[in-house]
Design a protein around this motif. Structure first.
Motif, short mmCIF file in Angstrom:
data_model
loop_
_atom_site.label_atom_id
_atom_site.label_comp_id
_atom_site.label_asym_id
_atom_site.label_seq_id
_atom_site.Cartn_x
_atom_site.Cartn_y
_atom_site.Cartn_z
N VAL A 86 0.83 -1.20 0.00
CA VAL A 86 0.00 0.00 0.00
C VAL A 86 0.87 1.26 0.00
O VAL A 86 0.60 2.22 -0.73
CB VAL A 86 -0.95 0.00 1.21
CG1 VAL A 86 -1.63 1.36 1.37
CG2 VAL A 86 -2.00 -1.09 1.07
N LEU B 241 2.23 1.82 -3.45
CA LEU B 241 1.19 2.32 -4.33
C LEU B 241 0.96 3.81 -4.10
O LEU B 241 0.86 4.60 -5.06
CB LEU B 241 -0.11 1.54 -4.09
CG LEU B 241 -1.35 1.99 -4.87
CD1 LEU B 241 -1.12 1.84 -6.37
CD2 LEU B 241 -2.57 1.19 -4.43
N VAL B 242 0.88 4.23 -2.85
CA VAL B 242 0.69 5.65 -2.53
C VAL B 242 1.87 6.47 -3.04
O VAL B 242 1.69 7.55 -3.62
CB VAL B 242 0.51 5.83 -1.01
CG1 VAL B 242 0.53 7.31 -0.63
CG2 VAL B 242 -0.79 5.19 -0.55
N LEU C 239 -5.98 0.65 -4.63
CA LEU C 239 -5.98 0.85 -3.17
C LEU C 239 -7.15 0.12 -2.52
O LEU C 239 -6.97 -0.58 -1.51
CB LEU C 239 -6.06 2.34 -2.85
CG LEU C 239 -6.04 2.70 -1.36
CD1 LEU C 239 -4.72 2.30 -0.72
CD2 LEU C 239 -6.29 4.20 -1.17
N THR D 8 -6.54 -3.69 -2.69
CA THR D 8 -5.45 -4.13 -1.82
C THR D 8 -5.85 -4.06 -0.35
O THR D 8 -5.52 -4.97 0.44
CB THR D 8 -4.20 -3.27 -2.08
OG1 THR D 8 -3.85 -3.33 -3.46
CG2 THR D 8 -3.02 -3.77 -1.26
N MET D 9 -6.56 -3.00 0.04
CA MET D 9 -7.01 -2.90 1.42
C MET D 9 -8.00 -4.01 1.76
O MET D 9 -7.96 -4.57 2.87
CB MET D 9 -7.66 -1.53 1.65
CG MET D 9 -6.68 -0.37 1.60
SD MET D 9 -5.48 -0.41 2.96
CE MET D 9 -6.55 -0.09 4.35
N ALA E 109 -6.03 -7.14 2.13
CA ALA E 109 -5.21 -7.06 3.35
C ALA E 109 -6.04 -7.43 4.57
O ALA E 109 -5.57 -8.11 5.48
CB ALA E 109 -4.64 -5.65 3.51
#
Length: 212
Positions: free
Chosen positions: A61, A64-65, A87, A90-91, A94
């Protein structure tokens, strides 16, 4: 690129991607397929590997940011779409991996009948959403990121393929492609940055030292 995170996007993506891929290899090696699911979930190597797999999602993450922040000004609306899609997916995944790494071993030890019964209702919906959104998120990241000129063409193709394989990222080794894709992007950013710095520095000139 006023943000230190944006300036370090290349190294962050490279390290995070390689660590993510390496952790999925470790999960594969730590999984004892000769025993049933309940016994496997209570084995220490399996528990540790799954817990650490959630941790490397944090690095993914952050990478990515950092990548988005580096290209945000020029990426426009499509860049926002690419970033948000990856995002969200992925979150969601996760959260799934946190459950597998920390909650599932405790459930297996204290309420094994719940594991044997399998997931249903909102639990099944939540688990399924993580697989779908993770895959779609990185596919959209590849396509929209290329259209927004955040990614070169080869990286777009790699992320689309990694996203398709990432539908099964909850099981090793299907998380490896996403990790390697992010690592390759980090390497490309670092290489591009060095090339840009070389073009700004005229040939035959040397950097002057500040006066004493």
């Amino acid at each position: 690129m006023s943000s230190p995170l944006a300036r370090a996007a290349g190294p962050i993506a490279l390290v995070a991607g390689l660590t993510f891929a390496a952790m999925d290899v470790a999960r594969l090696l730590a999984t004892d397929w000769s025993v049933d699911r309940l016994a496997r979930m209570q084995q220490t190597p399996f528990i540790v590997a799954n817990a650490l797999y959630f941790v490397v999602f944090i690095g993914l993450v952050l990478a990515l940011v950092a990548v988005y922040m580096r290209y945000a000004e020029s990426a426009g609306a499509l860049g926002v779409v690419a970033f948000c899609a990856a995002l969200i997916g992925t979150m969601d995944m996760a959260g799934n991996m946190w459950f597998d790494g920390f909650a599932a071993p405790w459930i297996a030890a204290t309420a094994p009948e719940a594991i044997l019964a399998g997931g249903s209702g909102v639990l099944a919906i939540g688990g399924f959403s993580s697989y779908v959104l993770f895959a779609l998120g990185w596919i959209v990241f590849g396509i929209a990121g290329w259209r927004a000129r955040m990614l070169p063409g080869w990286a777009a193709v790699v992320f689309v393929i990694a996203g398709l394989l990432g539908y099964n990222a909850g099981l090793p080794p299907y998380g490896i492609p996403i990790g390697l894709a992010m690592a390759a992007l980090g390497w490309w950013i670092m290489r591009s940055s060095r090339a840009s710095a070389g073009q700004r520095q005229p040939l035959g000139t040397t950097e002057r030292r500040p006066a004493d």
